[in-house]
Design an enzyme around this catalytic site. Structure first.
Site, PDB file in Angstrom:
ATOM      1  N   ASN A  13     -37.699  20.899  -4.388  1.00  0.00           N
ATOM      2  CA  ASN A  13     -37.189  20.919  -5.756  1.00  0.00           C
ATOM      3  C   ASN A  13     -35.971  20.006  -5.776  1.00  0.00           C
ATOM      4  OD1 ASN A  13     -36.096  21.426  -8.245  1.00  0.00           O
ATOM      5  ND2 ASN A  13     -35.593  23.576  -7.858  1.00  0.00           N
ATOM      6  N   TRP A  14     -36.174  18.831  -6.314  1.00  0.00           N
ATOM      7  CA  TRP A  14     -35.083  17.837  -6.287  1.00  0.00           C
ATOM      8  C   TRP A  14     -33.960  18.167  -7.263  1.00  0.00           C
ATOM      9  CZ3 TRP A  14     -37.402  12.188  -5.837  1.00  0.00           C
ATOM     10  CH2 TRP A  14     -37.886  12.024  -4.534  1.00  0.00           C
ATOM     11  N   LYS A  15     -34.222  19.062  -8.216  1.00  0.00           N
ATOM     12  CA  LYS A  15     -33.243  19.370  -9.269  1.00  0.00           C
ATOM     13  C   LYS A  15     -32.829  18.066  -9.955  1.00  0.00           C
ATOM     14  CE  LYS A  15     -32.105  23.473  -6.713  1.00  0.00           C
ATOM     15  NZ  LYS A  15     -31.153  24.516  -6.366  1.00  0.00           N
ATOM     16  N   HIS A  99     -36.690  28.968 -13.032  1.00  0.00           N
ATOM     17  CA  HIS A  99     -35.688  28.814 -11.973  1.00  0.00           C
ATOM     18  C   HIS A  99     -34.383  29.464 -12.443  1.00  0.00           C
ATOM     19  CE1 HIS A  99     -32.943  27.128  -9.070  1.00  0.00           C
ATOM     20  NE2 HIS A  99     -33.995  26.824  -8.327  1.00  0.00           N
ATOM     21  N   GLU A 101     -31.471  28.544 -12.244  1.00  0.00           N
ATOM     22  CA  GLU A 101     -30.541  27.609 -12.904  1.00  0.00           C
ATOM     23  C   GLU A 101     -30.906  27.443 -14.374  1.00  0.00           C
ATOM     24  OE1 GLU A 101     -30.993  24.516  -9.997  1.00  0.00           O
ATOM     25  OE2 GLU A 101     -29.924  25.751  -8.547  1.00  0.00           O
ATOM     26  N   GLU A 171     -36.243  33.591  -4.882  1.00  0.00           N
ATOM     27  CA  GLU A 171     -35.031  32.818  -4.623  1.00  0.00           C
ATOM     28  C   GLU A 171     -33.805  33.678  -4.946  1.00  0.00           C
ATOM     29  OE1 GLU A 171     -35.474  28.373  -5.003  1.00  0.00           O
ATOM     30  OE2 GLU A 171     -35.750  29.035  -7.036  1.00  0.00           O
ATOM     31  N   GLY A 177     -28.146  27.021  -2.714  1.00  0.00           N
ATOM     32  CA  GLY A 177     -27.089  26.007  -2.615  1.00  0.00           C
ATOM     33  C   GLY A 177     -25.811  26.484  -1.963  1.00  0.00           C
ATOM     34  N   SER A 217     -31.257  27.917   0.406  1.00  0.00           N
ATOM     35  CA  SER A 217     -30.671  27.385   1.647  1.00  0.00           C
ATOM     36  C   SER A 217     -31.653  27.420   2.815  1.00  0.00           C
ATOM     37  CB  SER A 217     -29.382  28.126   1.998  1.00  0.00           C
ATOM     38  OG  SER A 217     -28.435  27.960   0.958  1.00  0.00           O
ATOM     39  N   GLY A 238     -34.420  23.112  -1.892  1.00  0.00           N
ATOM     40  CA  GLY A 238     -33.563  22.270  -2.728  1.00  0.00           C
ATOM     41  C   GLY A 238     -32.939  21.159  -1.903  1.00  0.00           C
ATOM     42  N   GLY A 239     -31.699  21.370  -1.465  1.00  0.00           N
ATOM     43  CA  GLY A 239     -30.928  20.339  -0.764  1.00  0.00           C
ATOM     44  C   GLY A 239     -31.690  19.645   0.354  1.00  0.00           C
TER      45      GLY A 239
HETATM   46  P1  13P Z   1     -31.283  25.081  -1.901  1.00  0.00           P
HETATM   47  O1  13P Z   1     -32.371  24.883  -0.876  1.00  0.00           O
HETATM   48  O2  13P Z   1     -30.457  23.840  -2.119  1.00  0.00           O
HETATM   49  O3  13P Z   1     -30.475  26.306  -1.647  1.00  0.00           O
HETATM   50  O4  13P Z   1     -32.019  25.309  -3.319  1.00  0.00           O
HETATM   51  C1  13P Z   1     -33.045  26.233  -3.389  1.00  0.00           C
HETATM   52  C2  13P Z   1     -33.685  26.145  -4.710  1.00  0.00           C
HETATM   53  O5  13P Z   1     -33.075  26.415  -5.723  1.00  0.00           O
HETATM   54  C3  13P Z   1     -35.078  25.693  -4.758  1.00  0.00           C
HETATM   55  O6  13P Z   1     -35.637  25.869  -6.011  1.00  0.00           O
END
Ligand code: 13P
Length: 261
Positions: A13-15, A99, A101, A171, A177, A217, A238-239
């Site tokens: 998930n590149w956000k 999500h 966010e 999640e 994050g 994470s 994510g990251g």
């Molecule tokens: P991180 O891996 O950066 O914690 O993000 C997870 C995420 O929100 C995937 O959708």
């Protein structure tokens, strides 16, 4: 419960990161790092602007293209929104819905998340339905109650025969994050609980075929232990999905786990 009935999935998930012009160099770096044998489904969920460049760069590759969100509406006067059939027309396979966010920053509620999941399924794609608790809910012992509600609310909008096409992503919000990955036991407890909820509502056959992912994470070091758990079928990253080498190592972990089985 036997994992053979469901797909292992590693989804990036590149956000709101990377530029459309960075997609090609990214995939050129990633592709040679992937295992030759397919051990899991790999997907990259990217901003809408990146979907076409990603699709072009992934031609002849088995990496699936994913989107990070979709409108609840079919079409019409909804400035700035992107409908499910627009995504399907671009060759998208997976769409993240709900999500945390988006729930937190765009006031998305469970009703909208369910409507988005249904819209995605109707256009022949697979929704990745995200659920997760805050740290406060965890500390107050409300984790399963909250997540059970989120899962049931989203799936209640989905026709019964399509539930098995949904992917659920657990999640925990406190892990996203933050570098604070849930322990394999913490993640398994919730993923097992999610499967039990699906079983009680939709039966054992459906429950055993729904892929449940962990996200928060997740990195190359932690992936293998998490993926070894019986009810964790993959990860949403994510990251670590922004760096080809790190993302590839997480995909490798699926192969290591399946070799040990
Ligand atoms: P991180 O891996 O950066 O914690 O993000 C997870 C995420 O929100 C995937 O959708």
């Amino acid at each position: 419960m036997n994992k053979k009935y469901r797909k292992a999935i590693i989804a990036g998930n590149w956000k709101m990161n990377m530029l459309p012009t960075e997609v090609k160099p990214f995939t050129e770096e990633l592709r040679p790092l992937l295992p030759r044998q397919k051990t899991c489904e790999v997907a990259l969920c990217v901003p809408h602007t990146h979907i076409s460049p990603l699709r072009r760069s992934l031609k002849d590759s088995r990496i699936a293209v994913g989107a990070e969100d979709v409108s609840v509406h079919d079409k019409g006067a909804f400035t700035g929104e992107v409908a499910a059939d627009m995504l399907a027309d671009l060759g998208v396979h997976y769409v993240i819905v709900g999500h945390s966010e988006r729930r937190a920053n765009h006031a998305e509620n469970d009703f909208m998340v369910g409507a988005k999941a249904a819209a995605v399924l109707e256009k022949g794609m697979n929704p990745i339905i995200c659920v997760g608790e805050t740290l406060e809910q965890r500390e107050r012992g409300l984790t399963m109650e909250h997540i059970g509600y989120q899962v049931l609310a989203a799936l209640s909008a989905v026709p019964d025969e399509k539930v098995r096409q949904c992917v659920i992503a657990y999640e925990p919000i406190w892990a996203i994050g933050t570098g604070k990955t849930a322990t394999p036991e913490e993640a398994e407890e919730v993923c097992e609980g999610i499967r039990a909820i699906i079983r009680s509502r939709h039966g054992a056959r459906v429950a055993r075929s729904v892929s449940i992912l962990y996200g928060g994470s997740m990195n190359a070091k932690k992936a293998k232990e998490l993926l070894s758990m019986p009810d964790i079928d993959g990860g949403i990253i994510g990251g670590a999905s922004l760096k080809p080498a790190d993302f590839a190592k997480i995909i490798d972990a699926v192969a290591e786990v399946s070799e040990e089985d």
